[in-house]
Design an enzyme around this catalytic site. Structure first.
Site, short mmCIF file in Angstrom:
data_model
loop_
_atom_site.label_atom_id
_atom_site.label_comp_id
_atom_site.label_asym_id
_atom_site.label_seq_id
_atom_site.Cartn_x
_atom_site.Cartn_y
_atom_site.Cartn_z
N THR A 89 30.13 -20.72 -2.41
CA THR A 89 31.15 -21.60 -2.53
C THR A 89 32.69 -21.15 -2.16
O THR A 89 33.40 -21.83 -2.03
CB THR A 89 31.25 -21.82 -4.06
OG1 THR A 89 31.11 -20.58 -4.81
CG2 THR A 89 30.16 -22.70 -4.56
N SER B 252 37.27 -12.04 -3.81
CA SER B 252 37.97 -12.36 -4.96
C SER B 252 37.94 -11.28 -6.07
O SER B 252 38.34 -10.19 -5.78
CB SER B 252 37.12 -13.83 -5.52
OG SER B 252 37.66 -14.43 -6.28
N LYS C 255 36.43 -15.57 4.17
CA LYS C 255 36.48 -16.85 4.07
C LYS C 255 37.29 -17.83 4.91
O LYS C 255 38.48 -17.01 5.24
CB LYS C 255 36.54 -17.24 2.57
CG LYS C 255 37.88 -16.99 1.99
CD LYS C 255 38.22 -17.39 0.60
CE LYS C 255 39.50 -16.97 0.04
NZ LYS C 255 39.68 -17.41 -1.49
N ASP D 76 43.65 -12.19 -10.47
CA ASP D 76 42.32 -11.20 -9.88
C ASP D 76 42.90 -10.82 -8.63
O ASP D 76 44.21 -10.84 -8.15
CB ASP D 76 41.28 -12.20 -9.74
CG ASP D 76 41.34 -13.33 -8.65
OD1 ASP D 76 42.57 -13.83 -8.18
OD2 ASP D 76 40.37 -13.73 -8.09
N GLU E 223 36.63 -24.58 -13.97
CA GLU E 223 36.53 -23.63 -15.21
C GLU E 223 36.53 -22.52 -14.86
O GLU E 223 36.77 -21.68 -16.07
CB GLU E 223 35.14 -24.36 -15.75
CG GLU E 223 33.91 -23.45 -15.00
CD GLU E 223 33.84 -23.90 -13.53
OE1 GLU E 223 33.13 -23.36 -12.76
OE2 GLU E 223 34.27 -25.20 -12.99
#
Length: 551
Positions: free
Chosen positions: A46, A149, A159, A308, A396
Protein backbone atom coordinates in the site's frame (compact mmCIF):
# COMPACT_ATOMS: atom_id res chain seq x y z
CA UNK A 1 -8.90 -10.96 21.48
CA UNK A 2 -6.59 -7.97 21.17
CA UNK A 3 -2.92 -8.33 20.27
CA UNK A 4 -0.75 -9.50 23.17
CA UNK A 5 1.35 -6.69 24.66
CA UNK A 6 5.06 -7.24 25.31
CA UNK A 7 6.03 -6.60 28.97
CA UNK A 8 8.68 -4.09 27.75
CA UNK A 9 6.10 -1.99 25.85
CA UNK A 10 6.39 1.69 26.70
CA UNK A 11 9.85 1.26 28.19
CA UNK A 12 13.17 2.63 26.87
CA UNK A 13 14.85 0.34 24.36
CA UNK A 14 17.56 -1.89 25.93
CA UNK A 15 20.95 -1.82 24.21
CA UNK A 16 20.62 -5.35 22.86
CA UNK A 17 17.57 -4.30 20.79
CA UNK A 18 19.35 -1.47 18.98
CA UNK A 19 20.12 -2.12 15.34
CA UNK A 20 23.78 -2.52 14.36
CA UNK A 21 23.91 0.24 11.76
CA UNK A 22 27.32 -0.64 10.21
CA UNK A 23 26.19 -4.24 9.68
CA UNK A 24 22.85 -3.06 8.29
CA UNK A 25 24.49 -0.78 5.73
CA UNK A 26 27.08 -3.42 4.89
CA UNK A 27 24.28 -5.91 4.21
CA UNK A 28 22.65 -3.33 1.92
CA UNK A 29 25.72 -3.38 -0.34
CA UNK A 30 26.82 -7.02 0.08
CA UNK A 31 23.46 -8.82 0.03
CA UNK A 32 22.15 -10.07 -3.29
CA UNK A 33 18.43 -10.91 -3.50
CA UNK A 34 17.29 -14.19 -5.03
CA UNK A 35 14.37 -13.32 -7.34
CA UNK A 36 13.09 -16.90 -7.10
CA UNK A 37 12.31 -16.26 -3.41
CA UNK A 38 9.06 -14.28 -3.11
CA UNK A 39 10.19 -12.40 0.03
CA UNK A 40 13.28 -11.13 -1.81
CA UNK A 41 11.48 -9.79 -4.87
CA UNK A 42 10.31 -6.20 -5.33
CA UNK A 43 6.76 -5.95 -3.99
CA UNK A 44 4.83 -2.69 -3.85
CA UNK A 45 2.31 -2.83 -1.01
CA UNK A 46 0.00 0.00 0.00
CA UNK A 47 3.00 2.35 0.42
CA UNK A 48 5.79 1.20 -1.86
CA UNK A 49 8.43 -1.51 -1.47
CA UNK A 50 9.68 -2.17 2.07
CA UNK A 51 12.06 -4.59 3.71
CA UNK A 52 15.38 -5.00 5.51
CA UNK A 53 18.84 -5.60 4.07
CA UNK A 54 19.30 -8.26 6.78
CA UNK A 55 16.62 -10.31 4.97
CA UNK A 56 17.80 -9.51 1.42
CA UNK A 57 14.49 -7.69 1.06
CA UNK A 58 15.86 -4.14 0.69
CA UNK A 59 19.33 -4.09 -0.85
CA UNK A 60 21.21 -2.06 -3.39
CA UNK A 61 20.00 -4.36 -6.16
CA UNK A 62 16.38 -3.61 -5.30
CA UNK A 63 16.92 0.15 -5.41
CA UNK A 64 18.94 0.06 -8.64
CA UNK A 65 16.24 -2.09 -10.28
CA UNK A 66 13.33 0.07 -9.05
CA UNK A 67 15.07 3.30 -10.07
CA UNK A 68 15.69 2.01 -13.60
CA UNK A 69 12.12 0.74 -13.82
CA UNK A 70 10.81 4.19 -12.85
CA UNK A 71 13.14 5.92 -15.31
CA UNK A 72 11.80 3.63 -18.06
CA UNK A 73 8.21 4.19 -16.95
CA UNK A 74 8.69 7.98 -17.11
CA UNK A 75 10.10 7.67 -20.62
CA UNK A 76 7.20 5.48 -21.77
CA UNK A 77 4.61 7.89 -20.36
CA UNK A 78 6.31 11.07 -21.55
CA UNK A 79 6.94 12.34 -18.00
CA UNK A 80 9.92 14.62 -18.65
CA UNK A 81 9.69 17.25 -15.92
CA UNK A 82 11.84 17.17 -12.77
CA UNK A 83 11.75 14.29 -10.30
CA UNK A 84 11.58 15.43 -6.67
CA UNK A 85 13.60 12.97 -4.56
CA UNK A 86 13.25 12.90 -0.77
CA UNK A 87 14.54 10.74 2.07
CA UNK A 88 13.84 10.16 5.75
CA UNK A 89 16.21 9.40 8.64
CA UNK A 90 16.25 5.59 8.56
CA UNK A 91 19.76 4.15 8.29
CA UNK A 92 19.08 2.56 4.89
CA UNK A 93 17.63 5.73 3.38
CA UNK A 94 20.95 7.46 2.66
CA UNK A 95 22.63 4.52 0.87
CA UNK A 96 19.38 3.93 -1.05
CA UNK A 97 19.33 7.62 -1.99
CA UNK A 98 22.88 7.33 -3.36
CA UNK A 99 21.92 4.28 -5.45
CA UNK A 100 18.81 5.98 -6.83
CA UNK A 101 20.72 9.14 -7.76
CA UNK A 102 23.32 7.09 -9.63
CA UNK A 103 20.68 5.41 -11.80
CA UNK A 104 18.35 8.38 -12.32
CA UNK A 105 21.21 10.71 -13.29
CA UNK A 106 22.55 8.11 -15.72
CA UNK A 107 19.11 8.12 -17.36
CA UNK A 108 19.18 11.91 -17.79
CA UNK A 109 16.39 12.54 -15.27
CA UNK A 110 16.16 16.14 -14.03
CA UNK A 111 16.68 15.50 -10.31
CA UNK A 112 15.59 17.84 -7.53
CA UNK A 113 17.66 16.99 -4.44
CA UNK A 114 17.19 18.69 -1.09
CA UNK A 115 19.24 21.81 -0.43
CA UNK A 116 22.06 21.15 2.06
CA UNK A 117 21.08 17.45 2.02
CA UNK A 118 18.18 18.21 4.36
CA UNK A 119 15.88 15.32 5.18
CA UNK A 120 12.58 15.54 3.30
CA UNK A 121 9.13 14.65 4.66
CA UNK A 122 6.71 12.86 2.35
CA UNK A 123 4.28 15.84 2.36
CA UNK A 124 7.07 18.20 1.30
CA UNK A 125 7.66 16.04 -1.79
CA UNK A 126 3.94 15.83 -2.61
CA UNK A 127 3.62 19.59 -2.09
CA UNK A 128 6.60 20.26 -4.37
CA UNK A 129 5.13 18.12 -7.17
CA UNK A 130 1.74 19.86 -7.02
CA UNK A 131 3.22 23.36 -6.86
CA UNK A 132 5.48 22.68 -9.85
CA UNK A 133 2.71 21.11 -11.94
CA UNK A 134 0.08 23.79 -11.21
CA UNK A 135 -1.04 25.24 -14.55
CA UNK A 136 1.14 22.87 -16.59
CA UNK A 137 -0.02 20.24 -19.05
CA UNK A 138 3.42 19.21 -20.31
CA UNK A 139 6.83 18.78 -18.69
CA UNK A 140 5.16 17.43 -15.54
CA UNK A 141 7.07 16.57 -12.38
CA UNK A 142 6.83 13.44 -10.23
CA UNK A 143 8.70 12.15 -7.18
CA UNK A 144 10.26 9.37 -5.13
CA UNK A 145 10.36 9.20 -1.34
CA UNK A 146 12.86 6.82 0.22
CA UNK A 147 11.20 5.81 3.48
CA UNK A 148 9.65 2.78 5.22
CA UNK A 149 7.40 5.22 7.14
CA UNK A 150 7.11 4.38 10.86
CA UNK A 151 8.60 0.89 10.47
CA UNK A 152 11.49 -0.33 12.69
CA UNK A 153 15.05 1.04 12.33
CA UNK A 154 16.33 -1.91 10.28
CA UNK A 155 13.72 -1.23 7.58
CA UNK A 156 14.12 0.48 4.23
CA UNK A 157 11.42 1.74 1.89
CA UNK A 158 10.98 3.19 -1.60
CA UNK A 159 7.76 4.72 -3.00
CA UNK A 160 6.85 6.53 -6.21
CA UNK A 161 4.50 9.51 -6.54
CA UNK A 162 3.36 10.24 -10.11
CA UNK A 163 2.49 13.76 -11.39
CA UNK A 164 -0.73 13.89 -9.33
CA UNK A 165 1.53 14.05 -6.25
CA UNK A 166 -0.07 11.12 -4.42
CA UNK A 167 0.80 7.46 -3.92
CA UNK A 168 1.02 5.57 -7.21
CA UNK A 169 -1.98 3.44 -8.13
CA UNK A 170 -1.73 -0.29 -8.74
CA UNK A 171 -1.69 0.23 -12.52
CA UNK A 172 1.66 2.01 -12.06
CA UNK A 173 3.14 0.00 -9.20
CA UNK A 174 2.38 -3.36 -10.83
CA UNK A 175 4.22 -2.27 -13.99
CA UNK A 176 7.20 -0.87 -12.05
CA UNK A 177 7.28 -3.96 -9.83
CA UNK A 178 7.30 -6.34 -12.83
CA UNK A 179 10.04 -4.37 -14.60
CA UNK A 180 12.19 -4.17 -11.46
CA UNK A 181 11.90 -7.92 -10.86
CA UNK A 182 12.90 -8.54 -14.48
CA UNK A 183 16.06 -6.51 -13.84
CA UNK A 184 16.77 -8.58 -10.72
CA UNK A 185 16.30 -11.81 -12.67
CA UNK A 186 18.67 -10.62 -15.42
CA UNK A 187 21.45 -9.67 -12.99
CA UNK A 188 20.67 -5.94 -13.48
CA UNK A 189 21.29 -6.06 -17.24
CA UNK A 190 20.02 -2.83 -18.75
CA UNK A 191 20.39 -0.78 -15.55
CA UNK A 192 22.25 2.44 -16.29
CA UNK A 193 24.49 3.91 -13.60
CA UNK A 194 26.96 6.73 -12.96
CA UNK A 195 29.44 7.01 -10.07
CA UNK A 196 27.73 8.97 -7.27
CA UNK A 197 30.11 11.96 -7.39
CA UNK A 198 29.61 12.24 -11.15
CA UNK A 199 25.84 11.93 -10.75
CA UNK A 200 25.83 14.85 -8.31
CA UNK A 201 27.81 16.98 -10.79
CA UNK A 202 25.53 16.15 -13.73
CA UNK A 203 23.87 19.11 -15.42
CA UNK A 204 20.51 17.47 -14.76
CA UNK A 205 21.01 17.33 -10.98
CA UNK A 206 19.68 20.35 -9.09
CA UNK A 207 19.07 21.48 -5.52
CA UNK A 208 15.62 22.44 -4.23
CA UNK A 209 14.74 24.17 -0.96
CA UNK A 210 11.97 21.82 0.16
CA UNK A 211 11.99 23.10 3.74
CA UNK A 212 11.43 26.81 3.19
CA UNK A 213 9.10 26.30 0.22
CA UNK A 214 6.83 24.11 2.34
CA UNK A 215 7.06 26.22 5.51
CA UNK A 216 6.38 29.48 3.67
CA UNK A 217 3.22 28.02 2.11
CA UNK A 218 1.66 26.78 5.39
CA UNK A 219 -0.35 29.99 5.76
CA UNK A 220 -2.35 28.90 2.70
CA UNK A 221 -3.71 25.84 4.51
CA UNK A 222 -3.68 26.81 8.21
CA UNK A 223 -4.64 29.93 10.19
CA UNK A 224 -1.10 30.63 11.37
CA UNK A 225 -2.18 33.92 12.97
CA UNK A 226 -4.63 32.03 15.19
CA UNK A 227 -1.97 29.45 16.04
CA UNK A 228 0.45 32.23 16.98
CA UNK A 229 -2.13 33.65 19.36
CA UNK A 230 -3.14 30.38 21.02
CA UNK A 231 -3.21 30.73 24.80
CA UNK A 232 -1.75 27.33 25.66
CA UNK A 233 1.76 25.89 25.48
CA UNK A 234 2.48 23.57 22.56
CA UNK A 235 5.07 20.80 22.37
CA UNK A 236 6.26 18.79 19.38
CA UNK A 237 8.47 15.70 19.18
CA UNK A 238 9.66 14.94 15.62
CA UNK A 239 10.60 11.41 16.81
CA UNK A 240 13.94 11.79 15.05
CA UNK A 241 12.20 11.94 11.67
CA UNK A 242 12.52 13.83 8.40
CA UNK A 243 10.75 16.92 9.74
CA UNK A 244 13.24 17.40 12.57
CA UNK A 245 14.41 20.78 11.22
CA UNK A 246 11.01 21.82 9.85
CA UNK A 247 9.53 22.44 13.29
CA UNK A 248 12.12 25.05 14.43
CA UNK A 249 11.74 26.73 11.04
CA UNK A 250 7.94 26.82 11.42
CA UNK A 251 8.24 28.28 14.93
CA UNK A 252 10.68 30.95 13.73
CA UNK A 253 8.87 31.88 10.50
CA UNK A 254 5.47 32.30 12.20
CA UNK A 255 6.77 33.52 15.58
CA UNK A 256 5.16 30.64 17.46
CA UNK A 257 6.71 31.48 20.82
CA UNK A 258 4.57 28.93 22.65
CA UNK A 259 5.73 26.02 20.47
CA UNK A 260 8.59 24.06 22.04
CA UNK A 261 10.51 21.57 19.89
CA UNK A 262 11.33 18.85 22.40
CA UNK A 263 14.13 17.18 20.47
CA UNK A 264 16.16 17.65 17.31
CA UNK A 265 18.08 14.42 17.77
CA UNK A 266 18.61 12.19 14.74
CA UNK A 267 19.92 8.71 15.54
CA UNK A 268 19.41 5.82 13.09
CA UNK A 269 19.08 3.39 16.01
CA UNK A 270 16.14 5.48 17.33
CA UNK A 271 17.34 4.63 20.85
CA UNK A 272 15.31 7.54 22.25
CA UNK A 273 12.00 5.81 21.40
CA UNK A 274 9.83 3.89 23.84
CA UNK A 275 9.20 0.32 22.70
CA UNK A 276 5.95 -0.33 20.86
CA UNK A 277 3.27 -2.83 21.91
CA UNK A 278 5.22 -5.83 20.60
CA UNK A 279 8.55 -4.84 22.16
CA UNK A 280 9.99 -3.45 18.92
CA UNK A 281 11.15 0.08 18.12
CA UNK A 282 8.59 1.68 15.86
CA UNK A 283 8.10 5.42 15.29
CA UNK A 284 4.30 5.31 15.38
CA UNK A 285 2.80 8.57 16.72
CA UNK A 286 -0.61 6.93 17.22
CA UNK A 287 0.71 4.18 19.51
CA UNK A 288 0.32 4.77 23.28
CA UNK A 289 3.42 2.66 23.91
CA UNK A 290 5.67 4.33 21.32
CA UNK A 291 4.40 7.74 22.47
CA UNK A 292 4.92 6.97 26.17
CA UNK A 293 7.39 9.82 26.77
CA UNK A 294 5.22 12.47 25.11
CA UNK A 295 2.09 11.27 26.91
CA UNK A 296 3.98 11.67 30.19
CA UNK A 297 4.29 15.40 29.37
CA UNK A 298 0.50 15.80 29.02
CA UNK A 299 0.21 18.20 31.94
CA UNK A 300 3.15 20.33 30.78
CA UNK A 301 1.52 21.31 27.48
CA UNK A 302 -2.00 22.23 26.49
CA UNK A 303 -1.44 20.19 23.32
CA UNK A 304 1.57 18.12 22.28
CA UNK A 305 2.01 16.33 18.97
CA UNK A 306 4.41 14.12 17.07
CA UNK A 307 4.93 12.72 13.58
CA UNK A 308 6.40 9.48 12.26
CA UNK A 309 9.72 9.16 10.46
CA UNK A 310 8.63 10.54 7.08
CA UNK A 311 6.14 12.90 8.77
CA UNK A 312 3.07 11.65 6.94
CA UNK A 313 1.29 10.50 10.13
CA UNK A 314 0.33 12.50 13.20
CA UNK A 315 -0.32 11.92 16.88
CA UNK A 316 -2.05 14.45 19.16
CA UNK A 317 -1.85 14.52 22.96
CA UNK A 318 -4.52 16.79 24.49
CA UNK A 319 -4.31 17.80 28.14
CA UNK A 320 -7.98 16.92 28.57
CA UNK A 321 -7.73 13.31 27.32
CA UNK A 322 -4.12 12.29 26.69
CA UNK A 323 -3.19 10.63 23.38
CA UNK A 324 -6.18 10.76 21.06
CA UNK A 325 -7.10 7.70 19.04
CA UNK A 326 -6.57 8.40 15.34
CA UNK A 327 -10.26 7.96 14.49
CA UNK A 328 -11.27 10.38 17.26
CA UNK A 329 -9.02 13.14 15.98
CA UNK A 330 -10.10 12.52 12.37
CA UNK A 331 -13.69 13.17 13.45
CA UNK A 332 -12.67 16.36 15.28
CA UNK A 333 -10.75 17.66 12.25
CA UNK A 334 -13.67 16.98 9.92
CA UNK A 335 -16.19 18.64 12.25
CA UNK A 336 -13.98 21.73 12.55
CA UNK A 337 -12.74 22.11 8.98
CA UNK A 338 -16.11 21.92 7.26
CA UNK A 339 -17.38 24.76 9.47
CA UNK A 340 -14.24 26.93 9.25
CA UNK A 341 -13.30 26.79 5.56
CA UNK A 342 -15.98 28.89 3.80
CA UNK A 343 -14.13 28.93 0.45
CA UNK A 344 -14.18 25.15 0.11
CA UNK A 345 -16.56 23.85 -2.57
CA UNK A 346 -20.07 23.42 -1.20
CA UNK A 347 -20.16 19.89 -2.59
CA UNK A 348 -16.75 18.83 -1.24
CA UNK A 349 -17.21 15.39 0.32
CA UNK A 350 -15.50 13.76 3.31
CA UNK A 351 -13.10 10.94 2.43
CA UNK A 352 -12.59 7.97 4.78
CA UNK A 353 -11.42 4.37 4.49
CA UNK A 354 -13.78 1.46 5.11
CA UNK A 355 -12.07 0.62 8.41
CA UNK A 356 -12.31 4.15 9.83
CA UNK A 357 -14.78 4.99 12.61
CA UNK A 358 -18.53 5.22 12.06
CA UNK A 359 -18.28 8.42 14.12
CA UNK A 360 -17.01 10.02 10.90
CA UNK A 361 -20.21 8.93 9.14
CA UNK A 362 -22.29 10.56 11.87
CA UNK A 363 -20.25 13.79 11.87
CA UNK A 364 -20.48 13.96 8.08
CA UNK A 365 -24.25 13.45 8.12
CA UNK A 366 -24.67 16.19 10.73
CA UNK A 367 -22.63 18.53 8.52
CA UNK A 368 -24.86 17.73 5.56
CA UNK A 369 -21.90 16.56 3.53
CA UNK A 370 -21.48 13.52 1.29
CA UNK A 371 -19.36 10.62 2.61
CA UNK A 372 -16.84 9.08 0.22
CA UNK A 373 -15.79 5.68 1.60
CA UNK A 374 -12.90 3.85 -0.10
CA UNK A 375 -10.66 0.80 0.47
CA UNK A 376 -7.55 1.05 2.63
CA UNK A 377 -4.87 3.09 0.84
CA UNK A 378 -4.43 6.85 0.49
CA UNK A 379 -4.18 6.56 -3.31
CA UNK A 380 -7.99 6.39 -3.44
CA UNK A 381 -8.29 10.02 -2.27
CA UNK A 382 -5.91 11.55 -4.80
CA UNK A 383 -8.26 12.38 -7.69
CA UNK A 384 -10.88 13.89 -5.35
CA UNK A 385 -8.31 16.12 -3.66
CA UNK A 386 -7.00 17.27 -7.04
CA UNK A 387 -10.42 18.23 -8.43
CA UNK A 388 -11.85 19.55 -5.15
CA UNK A 389 -14.62 16.97 -4.88
CA UNK A 390 -13.00 15.95 -1.57
CA UNK A 391 -12.21 18.52 1.11
CA UNK A 392 -10.56 16.01 3.41
CA UNK A 393 -9.12 12.52 3.15
CA UNK A 394 -8.23 10.49 6.23
CA UNK A 395 -7.43 6.92 7.17
CA UNK A 396 -7.59 5.05 10.46
CA UNK A 397 -3.80 4.81 10.79
CA UNK A 398 -3.45 8.56 11.55
CA UNK A 399 -2.89 9.71 7.99
CA UNK A 400 -4.76 12.71 6.55
CA UNK A 401 -4.61 15.80 4.42
CA UNK A 402 -7.06 18.52 3.41
CA UNK A 403 -7.48 21.39 0.95
CA UNK A 404 -5.96 24.85 1.12
CA UNK A 405 -8.20 27.72 2.21
CA UNK A 406 -9.01 28.47 -1.44
CA UNK A 407 -10.21 24.92 -2.10
CA UNK A 408 -7.20 23.76 -4.12
CA UNK A 409 -5.02 20.78 -3.27
CA UNK A 410 -2.35 21.17 -0.58
CA UNK A 411 -0.88 17.68 -0.78
CA UNK A 412 -2.27 14.49 -2.27
CA UNK A 413 -0.23 12.27 0.00
CA UNK A 414 -0.62 12.07 3.77
CA UNK A 415 0.67 15.07 5.72
CA UNK A 416 1.48 14.68 9.42
CA UNK A 417 2.61 18.26 9.99
CA UNK A 418 -0.58 20.07 8.98
CA UNK A 419 -3.03 17.94 11.04
CA UNK A 420 -0.70 18.30 14.04
CA UNK A 421 -0.69 22.10 13.75
CA UNK A 422 -4.43 22.13 13.08
CA UNK A 423 -4.94 20.96 16.68
CA UNK A 424 -3.56 24.32 17.81
CA UNK A 425 -5.76 26.22 15.34
CA UNK A 426 -8.81 24.36 16.69
CA UNK A 427 -7.88 25.30 20.26
CA UNK A 428 -7.24 28.92 19.30
CA UNK A 429 -10.46 29.37 17.31
CA UNK A 430 -12.85 27.40 19.57
CA UNK A 431 -11.31 27.76 23.03
CA UNK A 432 -11.33 23.98 23.50
CA UNK A 433 -8.64 21.41 22.83
CA UNK A 434 -9.32 18.51 20.42
CA UNK A 435 -10.03 16.14 23.31
CA UNK A 436 -12.74 18.43 24.61
CA UNK A 437 -14.13 18.83 21.09
CA UNK A 438 -14.33 15.05 20.74
CA UNK A 439 -16.14 14.76 24.07
CA UNK A 440 -18.76 17.16 22.70
CA UNK A 441 -19.15 15.00 19.60
CA UNK A 442 -19.71 11.86 21.67
CA UNK A 443 -22.35 13.63 23.78
CA UNK A 444 -24.24 14.55 20.62
CA UNK A 445 -23.58 11.52 18.43
CA UNK A 446 -22.71 8.61 20.71
CA UNK A 447 -19.57 7.06 22.21
CA UNK A 448 -17.89 4.42 20.05
CA UNK A 449 -15.51 1.76 21.32
CA UNK A 450 -13.27 -0.08 18.90
CA UNK A 451 -10.58 -2.72 18.65
CA UNK A 452 -8.49 -4.53 16.06
CA UNK A 453 -7.42 -8.15 16.15
CA UNK A 454 -4.34 -9.27 14.22
CA UNK A 455 -3.63 -12.96 13.59
CA UNK A 456 -1.10 -14.93 11.56
CA UNK A 457 -2.19 -16.10 8.13
CA UNK A 458 -0.52 -17.97 5.28
CA UNK A 459 -0.46 -16.58 1.76
CA UNK A 460 -3.22 -19.04 0.82
CA UNK A 461 -5.35 -18.02 3.82
CA UNK A 462 -4.89 -14.34 2.97
CA UNK A 463 -6.07 -15.07 -0.56
CA UNK A 464 -9.21 -16.78 0.78
CA UNK A 465 -9.91 -13.85 3.06
CA UNK A 466 -9.46 -11.27 0.32
CA UNK A 467 -12.00 -13.16 -1.77
CA UNK A 468 -14.70 -13.19 0.94
CA UNK A 469 -18.07 -12.36 -0.58
CA UNK A 470 -21.31 -11.00 0.89
CA UNK A 471 -22.93 -14.38 0.08
CA UNK A 472 -20.73 -16.01 2.74
CA UNK A 473 -22.43 -13.89 5.44
CA UNK A 474 -25.62 -15.88 5.94
CA UNK A 475 -26.78 -14.24 9.18
CA UNK A 476 -29.32 -11.41 9.20
CA UNK A 477 -28.04 -10.06 12.52
CA UNK A 478 -24.71 -8.98 14.04
CA UNK A 479 -24.47 -8.95 17.83
CA UNK A 480 -28.26 -8.67 18.09
CA UNK A 481 -28.65 -5.80 15.59
CA UNK A 482 -30.09 -6.05 12.09
CA UNK A 483 -27.41 -6.12 9.40
CA UNK A 484 -27.90 -3.11 7.13
CA UNK A 485 -25.10 -3.79 4.63
CA UNK A 486 -22.57 -6.47 3.73
CA UNK A 487 -19.83 -4.96 1.60
CA UNK A 488 -17.06 -6.47 -0.48
CA UNK A 489 -16.61 -3.24 -2.45
CA UNK A 490 -16.28 0.29 -1.06
CA UNK A 491 -19.46 2.41 -1.33
CA UNK A 492 -17.55 5.49 -2.47
CA UNK A 493 -15.77 4.22 -5.56
CA UNK A 494 -16.89 0.61 -6.00
CA UNK A 495 -13.34 -0.70 -5.60
CA UNK A 496 -12.79 -4.08 -3.95
CA UNK A 497 -11.89 -3.79 -0.27
CA UNK A 498 -10.01 -7.10 -0.29
CA UNK A 499 -12.27 -8.66 2.33
CA UNK A 500 -15.69 -7.99 3.77
CA UNK A 501 -17.38 -5.34 5.93
CA UNK A 502 -20.63 -5.94 7.83
CA UNK A 503 -22.56 -2.87 9.03
CA UNK A 504 -25.42 -2.29 11.50
CA UNK A 505 -26.90 0.90 12.94
CA UNK A 506 -24.81 0.49 16.09
CA UNK A 507 -21.57 -1.05 14.90
CA UNK A 508 -19.60 -2.88 12.25
CA UNK A 509 -16.69 -5.17 11.58
CA UNK A 510 -14.32 -5.56 8.67
CA UNK A 511 -11.99 -8.48 7.96
CA UNK A 512 -9.14 -8.17 5.48
CA UNK A 513 -5.62 -9.49 4.94
CA UNK A 514 -2.63 -7.21 5.47
CA UNK A 515 -1.01 -5.86 2.32
CA UNK A 516 2.48 -5.91 3.82
CA UNK A 517 2.63 -8.75 6.38
CA UNK A 518 1.50 -12.39 6.69
CA UNK A 519 -1.37 -11.53 8.98
CA UNK A 520 -5.05 -10.75 8.70
CA UNK A 521 -6.86 -7.97 10.53
CA UNK A 522 -10.34 -7.86 12.00
CA UNK A 523 -11.56 -4.36 12.83
CA UNK A 524 -14.62 -3.79 14.98
CA UNK A 525 -16.55 -0.88 16.47
CA UNK A 526 -19.66 -0.52 18.63
CA UNK A 527 -21.75 2.40 19.82
CA UNK A 528 -23.29 0.18 22.55
CA UNK A 529 -20.25 -0.45 24.72
CA UNK A 530 -17.37 -2.86 25.24
CA UNK A 531 -19.53 -5.95 25.80
CA UNK A 532 -21.35 -5.38 22.50
CA UNK A 533 -17.99 -4.85 20.75
CA UNK A 534 -16.81 -8.19 22.14
CA UNK A 535 -19.83 -9.90 20.60
CA UNK A 536 -19.18 -8.20 17.24
CA UNK A 537 -15.55 -9.35 17.20
CA UNK A 538 -16.49 -12.87 18.33
CA UNK A 539 -19.01 -13.27 15.52
CA UNK A 540 -16.56 -11.73 13.07
CA UNK A 541 -13.90 -14.24 14.13
CA UNK A 542 -16.33 -17.11 13.59
CA UNK A 543 -16.95 -15.90 10.04
CA UNK A 544 -13.21 -15.63 9.35
CA UNK A 545 -12.48 -19.06 10.81
CA UNK A 546 -15.20 -20.57 8.64
CA UNK A 547 -13.81 -18.86 5.53
CA UNK A 548 -10.24 -19.96 6.25
CA UNK A 549 -11.24 -23.58 6.87
CA UNK A 550 -13.28 -23.82 3.69
CA UNK A 551 -11.89 -26.08 1.02
Amino acid sequence: MSQKTNPLAGQPAPLELLVNVPRLVSAYYSGQPDPSVAAQRVAFGTSGHRGSSFDNAFNEWHVLAMSQAIADYRRQKGIDGPLFLGIDTHALSTPAFNSAVEVLAANGVELMLSKDDEYTPTPAVSHAILVYNRGRTTGLADGIVITPSHNPPESGGFKYNPPNGGPAGTDITSAVEAAANAFLASGLQGVKRLPFAQALRASTTHRHDYLNTYVEDLAQVLDMDAIRGVEIDLGVDPLGGAGVHYWPAIAERYKLKRLEVLSQEVDPTFRFMSLDWDGRIRMDPSSPDAMHKLIALKDRFGIAFACDTDHDRHGVVARSTGLMQPNSYLAVMIDYLYTHRPQWPAQAAVGKTVVSSQMIDRVTARLGRKLYEVPVGFKWFVDGLVDGSLGFGGEESAGATFLRFDGSAWTTDKDGIVPALLSAEIAARTGRDPGERYAELTQALGQPVSDRVDAAATVEQKKKLSNLSPQQVSSSELAGDKIEAVLSHAPGNGAAIGGVKVVTANGWFAARPSGTENIYKVYGESFKGAEHLGRILEEAQQLVDKALSAG
